[in-house]
Design an enzyme around this catalytic site. Structure first.
Site, PDB file in Angstrom:
ATOM      1  N   CYS A   1      36.402  12.243  10.256  1.00 25.15           N
ATOM      2  CA  CYS A   1      36.153  12.969   9.013  1.00 25.15           C
ATOM      3  C   CYS A   1      35.511  14.307   9.352  1.00 25.15           C
ATOM      4  CB  CYS A   1      35.303  12.099   8.085  1.00 25.15           C
ATOM      5  SG  CYS A   1      35.182  12.703   6.395  1.00 25.15           S
ATOM      6  N   CYS A   2      34.270  14.553   8.997  1.00 24.81           N
ATOM      7  CA  CYS A   2      33.659  15.864   9.229  1.00 24.81           C
ATOM      8  C   CYS A   2      32.641  15.801  10.353  1.00 24.81           C
ATOM      9  CB  CYS A   2      32.932  16.329   7.986  1.00 24.81           C
ATOM     10  SG  CYS A   2      33.744  15.919   6.478  1.00 24.81           S
TER      11      CYS A   2
END
Lengths: 759, 759
Positions: free
Chosen positions: A406-407
């Site tokens: 994800c991030c």
């Protein structure tokens, strides 16, 4: 294996499957600069043009080109599809046509069908009936088990964004495995694992079925390969095959699961080994090498999932988080920068700037200066790369093959439970709104916007002025309720996802013994910290309605805010994080996973702001009688960002962030920051050089993550207002501003654009 | 509730749902004789004729009249169906047409489809594809999780008859609940239960979903009722409704689950209360009362499930085990015989003899003499009633509302876990062939018929003559392996059945807190005991082939057999039972259930005999080179029966049986016995009277069960050979000999038909 492994060093990874050991034994650190890089090949250019044209068409049609409604997507559900077969070096699409969105109902039928109807497509009635009568989805199971507390928490948006209607995402398979070992070997390995699982418990019965499903998925992967004329049963024999096999592993996974984040992993260093071998053998040139990475990159840029309008409000621009991790340091002291890291970054120049794949550099001050300078050059030019603190995350046990999901969420997909390693996958769980929790605590558990009772573990505060100790005590108790409820929801979601929507393909690329973390998130962080700081360091007066309900606050006096590099506020930030983590740690989590915390919002900070009332430090939305917003709120800042009202310059922000102990939030602390180029230096060279120094300092001091945007405020705002697309990192991911809605654009314009290093 | 409960006594059952308390407060013991009984009403006679005609048609078509292949059967899946609407007082069919078999794939798709093709019906390809691609069945899950040991054990038939491809059966819902409380109240109760289950564990998450599914099934039950114009949401207001509502609860359950045994429970005493009230009110006559029971009985006689040919080999005549329990004693010392017990038994006269419902009298010497005499009269006439020891089972904790599931397995469906009561449902598990285990133990784990290695926990015996101690030691070790493997299989089967084929309708009629037993069975019992007795008390010589494999035995000298009332053999029988039970008790079982043992074979004793080689005391089958049987084996005797070779008369058999401690096999010890009428007395009155005395004695001494057939050997054999149907109790259930295959008939002819009381 003679041909496939010819020239590779080491034997341990041959005997026991280990991508990490293979990389360790074979990768070539690169200390040079970017001068070796080549242009795109003509066929890549043609393919890129064709794809861009399709994207234009898609945008013109409102974002969707075509949708499946009757084939339930799975590894081998579709015939082969191509964009432009004669120019495609790396093949494989999610369905049989480019940008035709797959139908994925196993996470939730209603959501999958909403995706269709939101985009003007019809529902297949027969399939619908069959699901309703005979096939439960994860969403069905989850809502059957949800408690009343969870439903209230969810309804009031104090817990939100839960992956309870589609795949959970955030899992990263070791997509390198088919290339390195061939699928037959992977099947044999899983069959061996199966033999080792005795029926001692329900858990083991479940695990045996899961491994069986993984083997089935691997067999389907071979079928998928055959569909494209690929022999995935055996290992890849050259760089082209290595890229192709790796992509097929990834493709098969996203054909089965549509999680919010479908990250790619630590791929560049792996592919570099194959490219390097072929270059040394003289079978390919640098021109060919760049082509492979660009053809792969184009495929990754094409990844799309069907989403509902509601989803797009939370995650603007339908990001896929094809996060691709590179650089970093090895435990042996060698850096892990390879030429292929350069090749991936170089795509931004050759193919044009792009939001995906989500390029992620694992930063360490010890990386070669030339690479660091090149990164800063690319960031100044494109604002589409994120940086994360390699050493800090390794110290938390994610290992030197860690990759970002994800991030900001590190994972170690090959972690071996028997060696005490952990985090080989994540059970994702969105976030709770801690500001709503604080406001609820003050009002005795009543919702700050709608006044309905959400929880009842505290009595309301009745004094006119808020006392810090009293507020803190009630906040603490309310957070107990909130974490209890949140944990219940998470345990249910992951139990039911395994039951009804198990990602057998991704899991097949992971160790059979799961040693997961469970990702709990926070939003409203800066506003909670600042509110508590105001209550502690200034005077906060409650404004009540006729029922005594506090609907607003007035702050008398000055107080420090988080982000100003003032310990009085930053200590509160640490306290809040620790409180949350400690409470989570007291729970037993699904499959004995470990609680990890992230401070991250994607673009959902916009939605959260709309669902939150006035606090001592910000104004919520104003509604008319019909519940329509007539005045937009002061938007939450994204992730772990300081509030947009915090004073202080670029470096003050970094300083506050770097004080947050990563251990309390070792799923990631996301900072998204904008700085005007001129602030970093007069010439671009000076800017690059100074930025290297700033990142070295930030990470050395303990910062974990930075979304670096080097942009001029007025220029960006003007472009956005004029409808000219800008690509920038927004909050853990990158997007094209053309995909933002009006509110999201408004929020972007409210954000702090630094023009000074020190405030 | 005014109208529904008008005239009923007690309040405790009104406040908290309790069928048992309602019965306790309201039933009327009946001490009189059968003289009050009435004939059938004309409409019942017409309906019976119509049904008999349909059965003839069905028989003429090879046993199946019609089959569904595309509607997945569930509670509310079908429109209303009727046999002869104007003559039907009690309505409701399993599908939309009489004897049209429902399609039930959730236990196992292949089995459900095999049922179709075995009977010449086609498979619905679309539904097939959907299941294969998107909907796992219990059978899928089970085979994914099965270990190699289980697969070998299953393949060699040392473990067999496992419910791993259809519903597990043996569960008895409290089908009285809709009548007494109305479905709305049941839903409210389950909703309350749901609130009490916190998310503290995977088990509780699973339980919450299960209760949700139960509530869904209850809502569907209302829909099913509406389809027939019935208001099941409210309680029954008179006897007709009570019968109808109760049948609807049962019908809904068998529309969803097709287990081998779908027993009906302790229904007569419950319905008697409603009938008694209506009789007292003068709304109905005895004529009407008998009609209600007969109309219900006709419906129960019509119950059919689609079965494969292979299934029919194990369970001849497709029994449904609609076991209906009556009589018994209350804890307060009152007997529980009611007029409705008579009415049920009287159906055998009025409607004709029948295998179903499986009429089961819970016997106690304290029951009224008139009732006991009536039972014996009916048994002598029909041989279609079984008797079980009420007191013995109550002492094992099954309670005074116990009812029999399948043939001999007591349950207490209303058992309250919080009060320490248990056995509210059973996880059924067929049986293991202990004779194969003994023969395997002698040959070092090799299969007695095929010589392949099945287990490897013992070395083969190499001596020419068998030593008792050595054999026992190896048998004990082999039984360790067998019980380990068996338990693994059972834990898997029930985990996966809950996962993929949960009987939400039946479970909705049971307490939310499961306190189950797990039913483990034995076959080959008499032959194991006799073999051990021969080894201990005579000399047993091994006959070996060129590999040293023991393929036959010679016994030198005489030895006592189980069933001869000789403690030397009977003590071995007790030892074997205890060994099995102790080993099972050492395991953790699914959902913390308690191991119970049954000695019971249905008609599968025929199949088991064919899968078992020579033992010291019997000859197995002889095969030709193609594996075809050229000489039939000496068939195993059924259930816990002594071998057909045991000397001794009728009473000697009973004496041996009554020595087996029920505690070691408290899931039931089945005795099926044939006695010539004249042995019991010269006149029928004398026969009835003496039989009462024999049963009183048998049960007082500790016998648990008897399938009583009062028949003349030659008469039965002649009829069977001439193709004239005979109804008799075969092994825990009753059947019509027209439905037996040739081997099963042959086995029946081999059985002991007693002509003497003492041998």
């Amino acid at each position: 294996m003679t041909k496939a492994w010819d020239g590779f060093k080491g034997t341990a990874w041959q005997e026991n499957i280990s991508v990490g050991q293979f990389v360790q034994d074979n990768y070539t650190p690169y200390d040079g600069d970017e001068s070796f890089l080549e242009k795109s090949t003509p066929r890549t250019t043609k393919l890129n043009e064709k794809i861009n044209k399709l994207v234009e068409e898609m945008d013109a049609k409102g974002g969707v080109l075509d949708m499946d409604n009757a084939i339930v997507s799975n590894v081998a559900s579709h015939k082969a599809g191509y964009v432009d077969q004669e120019n495609e070096v790396i093949v494989g699409l999610q369905t049989d046509k480019p940008f035709k969105l797959a139908f994925m109902p196993n996470g939730g039928l209603r959501t999958a069908e909403q995706c269709l109807t939101d985009n003007g497509y019809s529902i297949d009635q027969e399939l619908h009936d069959f699901y309703v009568k005979n096939r439960s989805t994860a969403n069905d199971g989850i809502f059957r088990a949800y408690t009343d507390d969870i439903k209230r928490a969810r309804h009031s948006h104090i817990v939100s964004g839960l992956p309870d209607a589609y795949s959970r995402g955030r899992i990263i398979g070791l997509y390198q495995k088919p290339a390195l070992y061939g699928v037959d070997r992977l099947i044999a390995e899983k069959q061996q694992d199966l033999k080792k699982i005795a029926i001692s418990s329900d858990e083991n019965i479940r695990l045996r079925e899961e491994i069986w499903l993984q083997i089935k998925a691997l067999k389907d992967l071979i079928v998928l390969g055959n569909e494209y004329g690929l022999e995935l049963d055996r290992p890849a024999e050259n760089a082209t095959e290595a890229v192709q096999w790796t992509y097929m592993g990834y493709l098969a996974s996203i054909k089965q699961a549509n999680g919010a984040a479908s990250s790619f992993g630590r791929i560049p260093i792996f592919l570099d080994i194959y490219i390097q071998r072929d270059l040394e053998k003289g079978i390919i040139t640098e021109f060919d090498a760049q082509e492979l990475i660009e053809q792969l990159t184009l495929k990754l840029r094409m990844v799309r999932f069907a989403r509902t309008d509601g989803y797009n409000e939370l995650y603007a621009s339908n990001p896929t988080f094809v996060t691709t991790s590179m650089a970093g340091m090895g435990a042996d002291g060698r850096h892990r920068v390879t030429k292929t890291d350069y090749r991936f970054l170089h795509c931004l120049d050759n193919l044009g700037n792009s939001a995906e794949p989500n390029l992620t550099v694992l930063w360490d001050a010890r990386l070669p200066e030339s690479f660091k300078e090149y990164c800063m050059k690319m960031s100044v030019k494109h604002s589409s790369i994120q940086y994360e603190n390699d050493k800090l995350m390794q110290e938390e046990g994610y290992g030197d093959m860690q990759c970002i999901s994800c991030c900001v969420s590190p994972l170690n997909p090959e972690a071996d439970k028997d060696k005490g390693e952990t985090h080989n996958l994540q059970y994702f769980g969105a976030r709770v709104n801690v500001l709503k929790c604080l406001l609820g605590a003050i009002n005795g558990g009543k919702d700050d916007l709608h006044k309905n009772q959400v929880f009842d573990v505290v009595e309301p505060i009745t004094t006119e002025y808020l006392e810090y100790e009293e507020v803190l005590e009630k906040f603490d108790k309310s957070m107990d309720w909130l974490t209890d409820t949140y944990v219940d929801a998470m345990n249910i979601i992951h139990f039911m996802t395994d039951k009804y929507n198990y990602e057998s393909m991704q899991m097949a690329f992971l160790p059979s013994k799961v040693t997961a973390n469970m990702g709990f998130g926070i939003c409203g962080f800066a506003n909670v910290v600042d509110s508590l700081s105001a209550i502690k360091h200034a005077k906060v007066k409650t404004i009540r309605d006729e029922d005594g309900f506090v609907y607003d606050y007035e702050v008398e006096g000055d107080f420090p805010r988080y982000g100003e590099n003032d310990d009085r506020a930053d200590d509160i930030a640490v306290m809040v994080l620790k409180m949350f983590k400690d409470k989570l740690d007291s729970h037993k989590l699904y499959k004995d996973s470990e609680a990890t915390v992230s401070v991250l919002t994607i673009t959902s900070n916009v939605a959260y702001s709309k669902q939150c009332g006035n606090s001592p430090v910000h104004k919520g939305p104003v509604f008319d009688e019909n519940g329509k917003i007539v005045k937009e709120p002061e938007f939450f800042s994204p992730g772990a960002n300081p509030s947009n009202k915090a004073k202080g310059g670029f470096l003050d922000n970094l300083a506050s962030l770097s004080k947050l102990p990563f251990h309390y939030a070792n799923d990631g602390i996301s900072l998204t920051i904008q700085g005007a180029p001129k602030m970093f230096g007069k010439t671009t060279e000076e800017q690059h050089h100074n930025l290297v120094g700033i990142l070295d300092g930030y990470f050395t001091k303990g910062g974990q993550h930075i979304n670096l945007n080097v942009l001029n405020h007025d220029e960006v705002i003007e472009k956005i207002k004029a409808g000219i697309p800008v690509i920038l990192r927004i909050s853990g991911y990158c997007l094209n501003t053309k995909d933002l809605n009006e509110e999201q654009k408004m929020e972007l314009c409210q954000r702090m654009f630094h023009e000074k290093l020190i405030g």
